[in-house]
Design a protein around this motif. Sequence first.
Motif, PDB file in Angstrom:
ATOM      1  N   ALA A   3       1.575 -12.136  -3.909  1.00 16.53           N
ATOM      2  CA  ALA A   3       0.805 -11.037  -2.865  1.00 16.53           C
ATOM      3  C   ALA A   3       1.569 -10.518  -1.591  1.00 16.53           C
ATOM      4  CB  ALA A   3      -0.299 -11.775  -2.403  1.00 16.53           C
ATOM      5  N   TRP A   4       2.347 -11.474  -1.004  1.00 10.92           N
ATOM      6  CA  TRP A   4       3.219 -10.896   0.057  1.00 10.92           C
ATOM      7  C   TRP A   4       4.654 -10.015  -0.354  1.00 10.92           C
ATOM      8  CZ3 TRP A   4       8.517 -12.090   1.171  1.00 10.92           C
ATOM      9  CH2 TRP A   4       8.881 -11.755   2.511  1.00 10.92           C
ATOM     10  N   VAL A   5       5.258 -10.358  -1.696  1.00 12.68           N
ATOM     11  CA  VAL A   5       6.166  -9.380  -1.888  1.00 12.68           C
ATOM     12  C   VAL A   5       5.447  -8.026  -2.332  1.00 12.68           C
ATOM     13  CG1 VAL A   5       7.613  -8.705  -3.855  1.00 12.68           C
ATOM     14  CG2 VAL A   5       7.479 -11.116  -2.586  1.00 12.68           C
ATOM     15  N   SER A   6       4.108  -7.897  -2.742  1.00 14.54           N
ATOM     16  CA  SER A   6       3.673  -6.668  -3.023  1.00 14.54           C
ATOM     17  C   SER A   6       3.407  -5.865  -1.984  1.00 14.54           C
ATOM     18  CB  SER A   6       2.207  -7.036  -3.833  1.00 14.54           C
ATOM     19  OG  SER A   6       2.589  -7.523  -5.151  1.00 14.54           O
ATOM     20  N   THR A   7       2.943  -6.624  -0.793  1.00 12.24           N
ATOM     21  CA  THR A   7       2.521  -6.222   0.288  1.00 12.24           C
ATOM     22  C   THR A   7       3.660  -5.436   1.118  1.00 12.24           C
ATOM     23  OG1 THR A   7       0.607  -7.292   0.617  1.00 12.24           O
ATOM     24  CG2 THR A   7       1.356  -6.298   2.685  1.00 12.24           C
ATOM     25  N   VAL A   8       4.639  -6.438   1.016  1.00 10.38           N
ATOM     26  CA  VAL A   8       5.979  -5.862   1.871  1.00 10.38           C
ATOM     27  C   VAL A   8       6.788  -4.604   1.107  1.00 10.38           C
ATOM     28  CG1 VAL A   8       8.428  -6.574   2.427  1.00 10.38           C
ATOM     29  CG2 VAL A   8       6.272  -8.005   2.751  1.00 10.38           C
ATOM     30  N   ALA A   9       6.816  -4.784  -0.336  1.00  7.85           N
ATOM     31  CA  ALA A   9       7.040  -3.598  -1.066  1.00  7.85           C
ATOM     32  C   ALA A   9       6.407  -2.254  -0.702  1.00  7.85           C
ATOM     33  CB  ALA A   9       7.392  -3.944  -2.484  1.00  7.85           C
ATOM     34  N   GLY A  10       5.310  -2.451  -0.510  1.00  2.78           N
ATOM     35  CA  GLY A  10       4.710  -1.220  -0.188  1.00  2.78           C
ATOM     36  C   GLY A  10       4.900  -0.505   1.163  1.00  2.78           C
ATOM     37  N   ASN A  11       5.604  -1.353   1.810  1.00  9.29           N
ATOM     38  CA  ASN A  11       5.872  -0.788   3.355  1.00  9.29           C
ATOM     39  C   ASN A  11       7.151   0.028   3.251  1.00  9.29           C
ATOM     40  OD1 ASN A  11       3.495  -1.712   4.503  1.00  9.29           O
ATOM     41  ND2 ASN A  11       4.572  -3.799   5.050  1.00  9.29           N
ATOM     42  N   LEU A  12       8.150  -0.380   2.093  1.00 10.23           N
ATOM     43  CA  LEU A  12       9.453   0.083   2.290  1.00 10.23           C
ATOM     44  C   LEU A  12       9.489   1.803   2.037  1.00 10.23           C
ATOM     45  CD1 LEU A  12      12.383  -0.368   2.250  1.00 10.23           C
ATOM     46  CD2 LEU A  12      12.164  -0.657  -0.276  1.00 10.23           C
ATOM     47  N   SER A  13       8.736   2.445   1.257  1.00 14.04           N
ATOM     48  CA  SER A  13       8.608   3.840   1.109  1.00 14.04           C
ATOM     49  C   SER A  13       7.381   4.499   0.995  1.00 14.04           C
ATOM     50  CB  SER A  13       9.588   4.163  -0.091  1.00 14.04           C
ATOM     51  OG  SER A  13       9.003   3.795  -1.392  1.00 14.04           O
ATOM     52  N   LEU A  14       7.558   5.734   1.039  1.00 14.40           N
ATOM     53  CA  LEU A  14       6.205   6.442   0.823  1.00 14.40           C
ATOM     54  C   LEU A  14       5.337   6.221  -0.286  1.00 14.40           C
ATOM     55  CD1 LEU A  14       4.462   8.255   2.656  1.00 14.40           C
ATOM     56  CD2 LEU A  14       5.679  10.227   1.695  1.00 14.40           C
ATOM     57  N   LEU A  15       6.276   6.082  -1.658  1.00 17.11           N
ATOM     58  CA  LEU A  15       5.740   5.899  -2.880  1.00 17.11           C
ATOM     59  C   LEU A  15       5.596   4.406  -3.088  1.00 17.11           C
ATOM     60  CD1 LEU A  15       8.349   8.241  -4.511  1.00 17.11           C
ATOM     61  CD2 LEU A  15       6.052   8.800  -3.708  1.00 17.11           C
ATOM     62  N   GLY A  16       5.736   3.452  -2.240  1.00 15.89           N
ATOM     63  CA  GLY A  16       5.549   1.957  -2.521  1.00 15.89           C
ATOM     64  C   GLY A  16       4.071   1.520  -2.507  1.00 15.89           C
ATOM     65  N   SER A  17       3.256   2.650  -2.150  1.00 19.85           N
ATOM     66  CA  SER A  17       1.891   2.200  -1.967  1.00 19.85           C
ATOM     67  C   SER A  17       0.975   3.345  -2.398  1.00 19.85           C
ATOM     68  CB  SER A  17       1.522   1.328  -0.595  1.00 19.85           C
ATOM     69  OG  SER A  17       0.207   1.381  -0.579  1.00 19.85           O
ATOM     70  N   ALA A  18      -0.063   3.358  -3.076  1.00 18.85           N
ATOM     71  CA  ALA A  18      -0.865   4.544  -3.107  1.00 18.85           C
ATOM     72  C   ALA A  18      -1.407   4.739  -1.681  1.00 18.85           C
ATOM     73  CB  ALA A  18      -1.902   4.111  -4.152  1.00 18.85           C
ATOM     74  N   ALA A  19      -1.704   3.799  -0.938  1.00 17.65           N
ATOM     75  CA  ALA A  19      -2.198   3.811   0.405  1.00 17.65           C
ATOM     76  C   ALA A  19      -1.447   4.916   0.969  1.00 17.65           C
ATOM     77  CB  ALA A  19      -2.650   2.695   1.083  1.00 17.65           C
ATOM     78  N   ASN A  20      -0.039   4.540   1.081  1.00 16.37           N
ATOM     79  CA  ASN A  20       0.675   5.364   1.837  1.00 16.37           C
ATOM     80  C   ASN A  20       0.696   6.709   1.433  1.00 16.37           C
ATOM     81  OD1 ASN A  20       1.699   3.019   2.883  1.00 16.37           O
ATOM     82  ND2 ASN A  20       3.497   3.184   1.650  1.00 16.37           N
ATOM     83  N   LEU A  21       0.357   7.262   0.073  1.00 12.62           N
ATOM     84  CA  LEU A  21       0.406   8.596  -0.113  1.00 12.62           C
ATOM     85  C   LEU A  21      -0.960   9.379   0.241  1.00 12.62           C
ATOM     86  CD1 LEU A  21       1.756   8.206  -3.716  1.00 12.62           C
ATOM     87  CD2 LEU A  21       2.825   9.492  -1.707  1.00 12.62           C
ATOM     88  N   ILE A  22      -2.029   8.357   0.208  1.00 10.58           N
ATOM     89  CA  ILE A  22      -3.537   8.922   0.377  1.00 10.58           C
ATOM     90  C   ILE A  22      -3.419   9.287   2.138  1.00 10.58           C
ATOM     91  CG2 ILE A  22      -5.921   8.206   0.901  1.00 10.58           C
ATOM     92  CD1 ILE A  22      -5.370   6.530  -1.814  1.00 10.58           C
ATOM     93  N   VAL A  23      -2.881   8.180   2.825  1.00 12.51           N
ATOM     94  CA  VAL A  23      -2.891   8.461   4.425  1.00 12.51           C
ATOM     95  C   VAL A  23      -1.627   9.713   4.509  1.00 12.51           C
ATOM     96  CG1 VAL A  23      -2.042   7.547   6.532  1.00 12.51           C
ATOM     97  CG2 VAL A  23      -3.481   6.337   5.114  1.00 12.51           C
ATOM     98  N   CYS A  24      -1.030   9.886   4.046  1.00  8.57           N
ATOM     99  CA  CYS A  24       0.266  11.052   4.114  1.00  8.57           C
ATOM    100  C   CYS A  24      -0.628  12.350   4.003  1.00  8.57           C
ATOM    101  CB  CYS A  24       1.519  10.737   3.471  1.00  8.57           C
ATOM    102  SG  CYS A  24       2.546  12.093   3.638  1.00  8.57           S
ATOM    103  N   GLU A  25      -1.306  12.456   2.788  1.00 11.96           N
ATOM    104  CA  GLU A  25      -1.756  13.499   2.401  1.00 11.96           C
ATOM    105  C   GLU A  25      -3.133  14.017   3.470  1.00 11.96           C
ATOM    106  OE1 GLU A  25      -2.552  17.006   0.267  1.00 11.96           O
ATOM    107  OE2 GLU A  25      -0.712  15.729   0.503  1.00 11.96           O
ATOM    108  N   GLN A  26      -3.943  13.105   3.826  1.00 15.00           N
ATOM    109  CA  GLN A  26      -4.828  13.341   4.920  1.00 15.00           C
ATOM    110  C   GLN A  26      -4.258  13.844   6.068  1.00 15.00           C
ATOM    111  OE1 GLN A  26      -8.199  13.309   4.279  1.00 15.00           O
ATOM    112  NE2 GLN A  26      -7.511  13.191   1.955  1.00 15.00           N
ATOM    113  N   ALA A  27      -3.275  13.227   6.385  1.00 11.73           N
ATOM    114  CA  ALA A  27      -2.622  13.631   7.706  1.00 11.73           C
ATOM    115  C   ALA A  27      -2.377  15.085   7.681  1.00 11.73           C
ATOM    116  CB  ALA A  27      -1.272  12.762   8.001  1.00 11.73           C
ATOM    117  N   ARG A  28      -1.743  15.489   6.563  1.00  9.09           N
ATOM    118  CA  ARG A  28      -1.339  16.783   6.276  1.00  9.09           C
ATOM    119  C   ARG A  28      -2.209  17.824   6.378  1.00  9.09           C
ATOM    120  NH1 ARG A  28      -0.412  20.398   2.371  1.00  9.09           N
ATOM    121  NH2 ARG A  28      -1.524  19.201   0.773  1.00  9.09           N
ATOM    122  N   ARG A  29      -3.519  17.388   5.792  1.00 14.49           N
ATOM    123  CA  ARG A  29      -4.460  18.209   5.584  1.00 14.49           C
ATOM    124  C   ARG A  29      -5.495  18.221   6.922  1.00 14.49           C
ATOM    125  NH1 ARG A  29      -7.212  17.101  -0.551  1.00 14.49           N
ATOM    126  NH2 ARG A  29      -5.160  17.909  -1.438  1.00 14.49           N
TER     127      ARG A  29
END
Length: 86
Positions: free
Chosen positions: A25-51
């Motif tokens: 669980a910890w590794v999955s969470t930390v890996a999601g923080n590394l890049s924009l593509l590391g987590s679906a949540a990152n992409l969702i927030v990025c797209e919502q911010a753009r729109r």
Amino acid sequence: MGDEVAKAAALISPAAVTRSWLLLAWVSTVAGNLSLLGSAANLIVCEQARRAPRNAYDLTFWQHIVFGVPSTLIVTAIGIPLIGKL
């Protein structure tokens, strides 16, 4: 994959099962923080911010990396000793 993690950890000891789940669980969470593509949540927030109708913000992959790499390194440096104590 979860069953495989539990089976492999159970071969070591019953206590290793809990530790392996926490580590996964910890590794999955930390890996999601590394890049924009590391987590679906990152992409969702990025797209919502753009729109956003007001104050729209276009976050690029490289702009996220500037934040993602240092924050991931800090969290990793703090987390490894803590996980080692489990």
